[in-house]
Design a protein around this motif. Structure first.
Motif, mmCIF file in Angstrom:
data_model
loop_
_atom_site.group_PDB
_atom_site.id
_atom_site.type_symbol
_atom_site.label_atom_id
_atom_site.label_comp_id
_atom_site.label_asym_id
_atom_site.label_seq_id
_atom_site.Cartn_x
_atom_site.Cartn_y
_atom_site.Cartn_z
ATOM 1 N N PHE A 133 14.066 24.548 16.921
ATOM 2 C CA PHE A 133 14.841 25.369 17.851
ATOM 3 C C PHE A 133 16.197 25.739 17.255
ATOM 4 C CE2 PHE A 133 17.907 25.328 21.447
ATOM 5 C CZ PHE A 133 17.473 26.460 22.112
ATOM 6 N N VAL A 134 16.933 24.743 16.777
ATOM 7 C CA VAL A 134 18.259 24.999 16.186
ATOM 8 C C VAL A 134 18.106 25.774 14.879
ATOM 9 C CG1 VAL A 134 20.320 23.909 15.226
ATOM 10 C CG2 VAL A 134 19.316 23.023 17.327
ATOM 11 N N GLY A 135 17.054 25.467 14.115
ATOM 12 C CA GLY A 135 16.810 26.178 12.857
ATOM 13 C C GLY A 135 16.643 27.681 13.087
ATOM 14 N N ASP A 136 15.931 28.050 14.159
ATOM 15 C CA ASP A 136 15.768 29.471 14.475
ATOM 16 C C ASP A 136 17.102 30.129 14.795
ATOM 17 O OD1 ASP A 136 13.088 29.285 14.069
ATOM 18 O OD2 ASP A 136 12.522 29.229 16.194
ATOM 19 N N LEU A 137 17.922 29.420 15.584
ATOM 20 C CA LEU A 137 19.238 29.971 15.945
ATOM 21 C C LEU A 137 20.105 30.173 14.708
ATOM 22 C CD1 LEU A 137 20.092 27.866 19.117
ATOM 23 C CD2 LEU A 137 19.489 30.281 19.028
ATOM 24 N N ILE A 138 20.047 29.208 13.795
ATOM 25 C CA ILE A 138 20.853 29.324 12.568
ATOM 26 C C ILE A 138 20.324 30.463 11.706
ATOM 27 C CG2 ILE A 138 21.404 28.146 10.387
ATOM 28 C CD1 ILE A 138 21.922 25.644 11.925
ATOM 29 N N GLY A 139 19.003 30.575 11.623
ATOM 30 C CA GLY A 139 18.397 31.673 10.857
ATOM 31 C C GLY A 139 18.831 33.031 11.414
ATOM 32 N N GLU A 140 18.823 33.149 12.752
ATOM 33 C CA GLU A 140 19.235 34.424 13.364
ATOM 34 C C GLU A 140 20.716 34.712 13.106
ATOM 35 O OE1 GLU A 140 18.023 34.031 17.487
ATOM 36 O OE2 GLU A 140 15.962 33.636 16.807
ATOM 37 N N ALA A 141 21.538 33.673 13.199
ATOM 38 C CA ALA A 141 22.969 33.859 12.948
ATOM 39 C C ALA A 141 23.204 34.219 11.480
ATOM 40 C CB ALA A 141 23.751 32.605 13.335
#
Lengths: 201, 201
Positions: A133-141
């Protein structure tokens, strides 16, 4: 078996399960982990002991199910935080702030529980879901140029989750805010030397 | 008792203790934690069982003493790293790099051991020593303007130690170097907007 009947059984099962876990939560909050016994739960819920044992063979399995439900609630809360925030960078910041807050407010008995249930696979699964979940957010950022790209998103995720775990050792909400700010500093893309500074990076 | 005699006894005690812990280290490395038994240690060291039991009442106490010795060695290594490095910022970086390396190379059985001995006070004491040690380095680097001063050194210490613990989840030495670099980024003082950039911050 007619479909309506199987649905009724299913609903009954859920009700027994939820009542058991609610009683567990109340017991632990009031009298601590060790107060949870099969007979106390049976007494508090009004579920017969024989029925209770059909759902949960022992206290350990009740505590594990309760722990799973707590983890689920926390993950859902993080998902809601994400969904009500706009912008990749803002989303990441909102979710990491909420996560640090959870670790800061985590009650003592929850840590004891994690130690007691440490062999549980469900914790490993939950950690993986959190990392994804956090990995996706970081990838998007990172895709939005709001996070550095010289370190893979998966590694930045591990960094963030570990760094924010320090919130559990702090005793002041201000210190938790400083921790989130410090942790986020390291995620920023390096300043572009060719562009003039514009105040907010 | 003459002093020379008490010194001899003391030396003998240390020798028995060291031999026991060396044998434990060898046993664990070869055949894992569960292979450590009182009779195996007695056999491997040549120390009589009766003597061994005078020093260590059970396997748990041997493992705890061995764990303590390992922690001591690691702290000593960090002290050596500090002492052979010049400059507050360089010292901090060298020590944090060494610490991340230790967590990265930490053998599986060491994590199992920490779980098994989790009730031990010696681990809490060692953590406090580590925090004090790193806290001093961060304080010195902050005094030398090499570390941000808007967050107390004690909080930056917790942040660092937690963030670097991610090294235990990485499987690539390059990733560990990136983790150290990322973690250190957050420690830097904010750039002074009135000064021109000078390449290295």
């Amino acid at each position: 078996m007619p479909r309506i009947w199987s649905q009724t059984i299913e609903a009954h099962r859920d009700a027994v399960r939820e009542a058991t876990l609610d009683a567990t939560a109340a017991l632990v909050a009031e009298r601590g982990l060790t107060s949870v016994t099969m007979s106390q739960i049976a007494k508090d819920t009004g579920i017969g002991r024989a029925t209770l044992y059909k759902y949960f063979p022992d206290v350990e399995s009740i505590l594990r199910a309760w722990h799973e439900r707590q983890i689920d609630h926390h993950l859902q809360e993080l998902v809601h935080t994400r969904d009500r925030t706009t912008g990749a960078a803002e989303r990441l910041q909102a979710v990491l702030t909420a996560y640090a807050g959870m670790l800061f407010h985590r009650p003592r008995h929850d840590r004891d529980l994690a130690g007691r249930l440490h062999s549980g696979d469900h914790v490993a699964v939950a950690h993986q879901r959190l990392r994804d979940f956090v990995g996706d957010l970081i990838g998007e950022a990172a895709a939005a140029q709001a996070v550095r790209q010289d370190v893979p998103a998966a590694e930045l995720t591990l960094y963030c989750l570990h760094a924010l775990a320090a919130a559990g050792d702090l005793d002041d909400p201000e210190a938790v805010r400083r921790l989130v700010r410090t942790t986020l500093t390291a995620l920023r893309p390096p300043p572009d030397p060719n562009e003039p500074a514009t105040g907010e990076g």
